[in-house]
Design a protein around this motif. Structure first.
Motif, PDB file in Angstrom:
ATOM      1  N   PRO A 139       0.830  -1.210   0.000  1.00  0.00           N
ATOM      2  CA  PRO A 139       0.000   0.000   0.000  1.00  0.00           C
ATOM      3  C   PRO A 139       0.861   1.255   0.000  1.00  0.00           C
ATOM      4  O   PRO A 139       1.886   1.326   0.687  1.00  0.00           O
ATOM      5  CB  PRO A 139      -0.793  -0.128   1.315  1.00  0.00           C
ATOM      6  N   GLY A 140       0.466   2.225  -0.799  1.00  0.00           N
ATOM      7  CA  GLY A 140       1.226   3.465  -0.899  1.00  0.00           C
ATOM      8  C   GLY A 140       2.306   3.460  -1.961  1.00  0.00           C
ATOM      9  O   GLY A 140       2.877   4.515  -2.272  1.00  0.00           O
ATOM     10  N   GLU A 141       2.622   2.281  -2.515  1.00  0.00           N
ATOM     11  CA  GLU A 141       3.612   2.206  -3.585  1.00  0.00           C
ATOM     12  C   GLU A 141       2.946   2.434  -4.940  1.00  0.00           C
ATOM     13  O   GLU A 141       1.725   2.558  -5.039  1.00  0.00           O
ATOM     14  CB  GLU A 141       4.331   0.857  -3.563  1.00  0.00           C
ATOM     15  N   ALA A 142       3.772   2.506  -5.976  1.00  0.00           N
ATOM     16  CA  ALA A 142       3.281   2.759  -7.333  1.00  0.00           C
ATOM     17  C   ALA A 142       3.575   1.567  -8.230  1.00  0.00           C
ATOM     18  O   ALA A 142       4.684   1.028  -8.221  1.00  0.00           O
ATOM     19  CB  ALA A 142       3.926   4.017  -7.918  1.00  0.00           C
ATOM     20  N   LEU A 143       2.560   1.181  -9.008  1.00  0.00           N
ATOM     21  CA  LEU A 143       2.686   0.108  -9.990  1.00  0.00           C
ATOM     22  C   LEU A 143       2.587   0.693 -11.384  1.00  0.00           C
ATOM     23  O   LEU A 143       1.660   1.452 -11.682  1.00  0.00           O
ATOM     24  CB  LEU A 143       1.574  -0.921  -9.797  1.00  0.00           C
ATOM     25  N   LEU A 144       3.521   0.336 -12.255  1.00  0.00           N
ATOM     26  CA  LEU A 144       3.413   0.591 -13.694  1.00  0.00           C
ATOM     27  C   LEU A 144       3.084  -0.730 -14.356  1.00  0.00           C
ATOM     28  O   LEU A 144       3.836  -1.703 -14.232  1.00  0.00           O
ATOM     29  CB  LEU A 144       4.725   1.148 -14.248  1.00  0.00           C
ATOM     30  N   VAL A 145       1.947  -0.792 -15.050  1.00  0.00           N
ATOM     31  CA  VAL A 145       1.552  -2.019 -15.738  1.00  0.00           C
ATOM     32  C   VAL A 145       1.432  -1.739 -17.223  1.00  0.00           C
ATOM     33  O   VAL A 145       0.724  -0.814 -17.643  1.00  0.00           O
ATOM     34  CB  VAL A 145       0.240  -2.603 -15.165  1.00  0.00           C
ATOM     35  N   HIS A 146       2.153  -2.491 -18.013  1.00  0.00           N
ATOM     36  CA  HIS A 146       2.058  -2.378 -19.469  1.00  0.00           C
ATOM     37  C   HIS A 146       0.916  -3.263 -19.965  1.00  0.00           C
ATOM     38  O   HIS A 146       0.583  -4.278 -19.353  1.00  0.00           O
ATOM     39  CB  HIS A 146       3.376  -2.787 -20.113  1.00  0.00           C
ATOM     40  N   GLY A 147       0.311  -2.865 -21.088  1.00  0.00           N
ATOM     41  CA  GLY A 147      -0.817  -3.631 -21.610  1.00  0.00           C
ATOM     42  C   GLY A 147      -2.008  -3.547 -20.688  1.00  0.00           C
ATOM     43  O   GLY A 147      -2.594  -4.568 -20.303  1.00  0.00           O
ATOM     44  N   GLY A 148      -2.389  -2.322 -20.331  1.00  0.00           N
ATOM     45  CA  GLY A 148      -3.411  -2.124 -19.315  1.00  0.00           C
ATOM     46  C   GLY A 148      -4.785  -2.665 -19.656  1.00  0.00           C
ATOM     47  O   GLY A 148      -5.586  -2.916 -18.752  1.00  0.00           O
ATOM     48  N   THR A 149      -5.093  -2.858 -20.937  1.00  0.00           N
ATOM     49  CA  THR A 149      -6.415  -3.389 -21.299  1.00  0.00           C
ATOM     50  C   THR A 149      -6.379  -4.869 -21.669  1.00  0.00           C
ATOM     51  O   THR A 149      -7.389  -5.420 -22.096  1.00  0.00           O
ATOM     52  CB  THR A 149      -7.040  -2.595 -22.465  1.00  0.00           C
ATOM     53  N   SER A 150      -5.246  -5.533 -21.495  1.00  0.00           N
ATOM     54  CA  SER A 150      -5.198  -6.984 -21.646  1.00  0.00           C
ATOM     55  C   SER A 150      -5.902  -7.624 -20.467  1.00  0.00           C
ATOM     56  O   SER A 150      -6.244  -6.961 -19.474  1.00  0.00           O
ATOM     57  CB  SER A 150      -3.742  -7.455 -21.697  1.00  0.00           C
ATOM     58  N   GLY A 151      -6.131  -8.929 -20.545  1.00  0.00           N
ATOM     59  CA  GLY A 151      -6.717  -9.623 -19.411  1.00  0.00           C
ATOM     60  C   GLY A 151      -5.888  -9.429 -18.151  1.00  0.00           C
ATOM     61  O   GLY A 151      -6.411  -9.138 -17.070  1.00  0.00           O
ATOM     62  N   ILE A 152      -4.563  -9.579 -18.280  1.00  0.00           N
ATOM     63  CA  ILE A 152      -3.666  -9.374 -17.145  1.00  0.00           C
ATOM     64  C   ILE A 152      -3.727  -7.923 -16.676  1.00  0.00           C
ATOM     65  O   ILE A 152      -3.823  -7.640 -15.474  1.00  0.00           O
ATOM     66  CB  ILE A 152      -2.224  -9.743 -17.534  1.00  0.00           C
ATOM     67  N   GLY A 153      -3.664  -7.000 -17.609  1.00  0.00           N
ATOM     68  CA  GLY A 153      -3.622  -5.585 -17.259  1.00  0.00           C
ATOM     69  C   GLY A 153      -4.859  -5.121 -16.520  1.00  0.00           C
ATOM     70  O   GLY A 153      -4.770  -4.378 -15.527  1.00  0.00           O
ATOM     71  N   THR A 154      -6.034  -5.535 -16.994  1.00  0.00           N
ATOM     72  CA  THR A 154      -7.271  -5.099 -16.345  1.00  0.00           C
ATOM     73  C   THR A 154      -7.353  -5.601 -14.905  1.00  0.00           C
ATOM     74  O   THR A 154      -7.875  -4.903 -14.021  1.00  0.00           O
ATOM     75  CB  THR A 154      -8.511  -5.568 -17.131  1.00  0.00           C
ATOM     76  N   VAL A 155      -6.820  -6.783 -14.660  1.00  0.00           N
ATOM     77  CA  VAL A 155      -6.810  -7.326 -13.299  1.00  0.00           C
ATOM     78  C   VAL A 155      -5.751  -6.625 -12.457  1.00  0.00           C
ATOM     79  O   VAL A 155      -5.991  -6.285 -11.285  1.00  0.00           O
ATOM     80  CB  VAL A 155      -6.572  -8.844 -13.325  1.00  0.00           C
ATOM     81  N   ALA A 156      -4.569  -6.393 -13.019  1.00  0.00           N
ATOM     82  CA  ALA A 156      -3.501  -5.741 -12.264  1.00  0.00           C
ATOM     83  C   ALA A 156      -3.919  -4.352 -11.803  1.00  0.00           C
ATOM     84  O   ALA A 156      -3.651  -3.957 -10.656  1.00  0.00           O
ATOM     85  CB  ALA A 156      -2.232  -5.660 -13.112  1.00  0.00           C
ATOM     86  N   ILE A 157      -4.568  -3.588 -12.674  1.00  0.00           N
ATOM     87  CA  ILE A 157      -5.037  -2.257 -12.288  1.00  0.00           C
ATOM     88  C   ILE A 157      -5.981  -2.352 -11.101  1.00  0.00           C
ATOM     89  O   ILE A 157      -5.815  -1.657 -10.080  1.00  0.00           O
ATOM     90  CB  ILE A 157      -5.747  -1.566 -13.474  1.00  0.00           C
ATOM     91  N   GLN A 158      -6.977  -3.216 -11.212  1.00  0.00           N
ATOM     92  CA  GLN A 158      -7.993  -3.297 -10.169  1.00  0.00           C
ATOM     93  C   GLN A 158      -7.430  -3.812  -8.844  1.00  0.00           C
ATOM     94  O   GLN A 158      -7.750  -3.281  -7.767  1.00  0.00           O
ATOM     95  CB  GLN A 158      -9.131  -4.203 -10.632  1.00  0.00           C
ATOM     96  N   LEU A 159      -6.606  -4.841  -8.904  1.00  0.00           N
ATOM     97  CA  LEU A 159      -6.062  -5.388  -7.672  1.00  0.00           C
ATOM     98  C   LEU A 159      -5.126  -4.390  -6.992  1.00  0.00           C
ATOM     99  O   LEU A 159      -5.163  -4.220  -5.762  1.00  0.00           O
ATOM    100  CB  LEU A 159      -5.312  -6.693  -7.946  1.00  0.00           C
ATOM    101  N   ALA A 160      -4.271  -3.736  -7.769  1.00  0.00           N
ATOM    102  CA  ALA A 160      -3.343  -2.771  -7.178  1.00  0.00           C
ATOM    103  C   ALA A 160      -4.097  -1.636  -6.496  1.00  0.00           C
ATOM    104  O   ALA A 160      -3.753  -1.210  -5.385  1.00  0.00           O
ATOM    105  CB  ALA A 160      -2.399  -2.232  -8.244  1.00  0.00           C
TER     106      ALA A 160
END
Length: 324
Positions: A139-160
């Motif tokens: 919590p409080g850290e920053a995530l950069l996720v590439h391919g934000g609208t891929s299946g992986i990306g959409t989940v990574a955004i929401q979970l983070a």
């Protein structure tokens, strides 16, 4: 049963419906009557001849299913005939029945149907393992996720976001960037005309991303080192731009970065069972409460698996699903 097999290495057209025997579950397996299955990038790699199934796994593609338990092995204690489960599998998902290791199965989140339940395992297991376990996102850290609208990306955004992180996501169009923002990304970067390094630093007050989830590779490797914060962790899960590149490792040393990576399919059943338990404890309640959800792009009949793969390799947002 009807299943979809890879008739030869090649494009989507090599996927053909066939008839196969119904699998017989081993002592620690359950047999699931499949009501929905997910389509994922590793399936396309297997189809092209670049990602063979691990020893002992089915040659039928498909890494995630949801359905009803119709039989259980002698050593299975938790699951019984009639239970509705979703599961991560090492192969065999593109079929009417699939044998599943009991430890890799989870109940459907409350309120879910088969399609939404089947859209969970591959992406949620992958993101949890790589962003939270290997990447150690806090919590409080920053995530950069590439391919934000891929299946992986959409989940990574929401979970983070659900676990208190700042999220920067990259995507290839203005419309996809808006999807990323709608899912919770604090900043969405159109990589075609914006510099994700500069955008990440701007979004973090010049500090950079603490964790970077990368499926691109190639020239992104060096740029990820630029975008990372001191003590940052870069987690590699794929190489859409290639697995070979030229990199200046100076930043790796000066920033004390960790560049790691993993694949999930070949990991043993105990490892996957551990991920399933963590997800059930920490993430399944969020799904049941509607705080996050899989993004479904299309649902196609099992017989149209070739069309599903063509869509996967073209333009889509989120998950592509098959139903027998």
């Amino acid at each position: 049963m009807t299943a979809v097999e890879i008739t030869a290495p090649g494009g989507p057209e090599v996927l053909k419906p066939t008839r196969r025997p119904v699998p017989v579950p081993r002592p620690r397996e359950i047999l699931v009557r499949v009501e929905a299955a997910g389509v994922n990038r590793p399936d396309a790699l297997q189809r092209a001849g670049a990602y063979p199934p691990p020893p002992g796994a089915s040659d039928i593609p498909g890494l995630e299913v949801a359905g009803t338990v119709v039989a259980a092995g002698a050593e299975v204690a938790r699951w019984a005939v009639g239970d509705r489960v979703t599961a991560l599998v090492s192969g065999g998902g593109y079929a009417e029945y699939c044998a599943v290791d009991a430890g890799s199965a989870l109940s459907w989140p409350a309120g879910y149907d088969a399609v939404r339940a089947a859209a969970l395992p591959e992406t949620f297991f992958t993101v949890w393992s790589n962003v939270f376990d290997r990447g150690g996102l806090k919590p409080g850290e920053a995530l950069l996720v590439h391919g934000g609208t891929s299946g992986i990306g959409t989940v990574a955004i929401q979970l983070a976001k659900a676990f208190g992180a700042t999220v920067v996501a990259t995507a290839g169009t203005a419309e996809k960037c808006q999807v990323c923002r709608d899912l919770g990304a604090d900043v969405a970067v159109n990589y075609r005309d914006e510099d994700f390094v500069a955008a990440t630093k701007a979004a973090t007050g010049g500090r950079g991303a603490d964790v970077i989830l990368d499926m691109v590779g190639g020239d992104y490797v060096g740029r990820n080192y630029e975008a990372a914060a001191v003590e940052g962790r870069i987690v590699q899960i794929a190489f859409l731009r290639g697995s070979k590149t030229t990199v200046d490792f100076t930043r790796l040393m000066l920033k004390r970065l960790v560049h790691t990576g993993s694949t999930l399919r070949a990991r043993d059943t105990a490892f996957k069972a551990g991920l399933a338990a963590a997800l059930e404890d920490k993430v399944w309640p969020l799904l049941a409460a509607g705080r996050l959800a899989p993004v479904i792009d299309a649902v196609l009949p099992l017989a149209d698996a070739a069309r599903a793969h063509a869509l996967l390799e073209a333009d889509h947002v989120g998950k592509i699903m098959l139903t027998p």
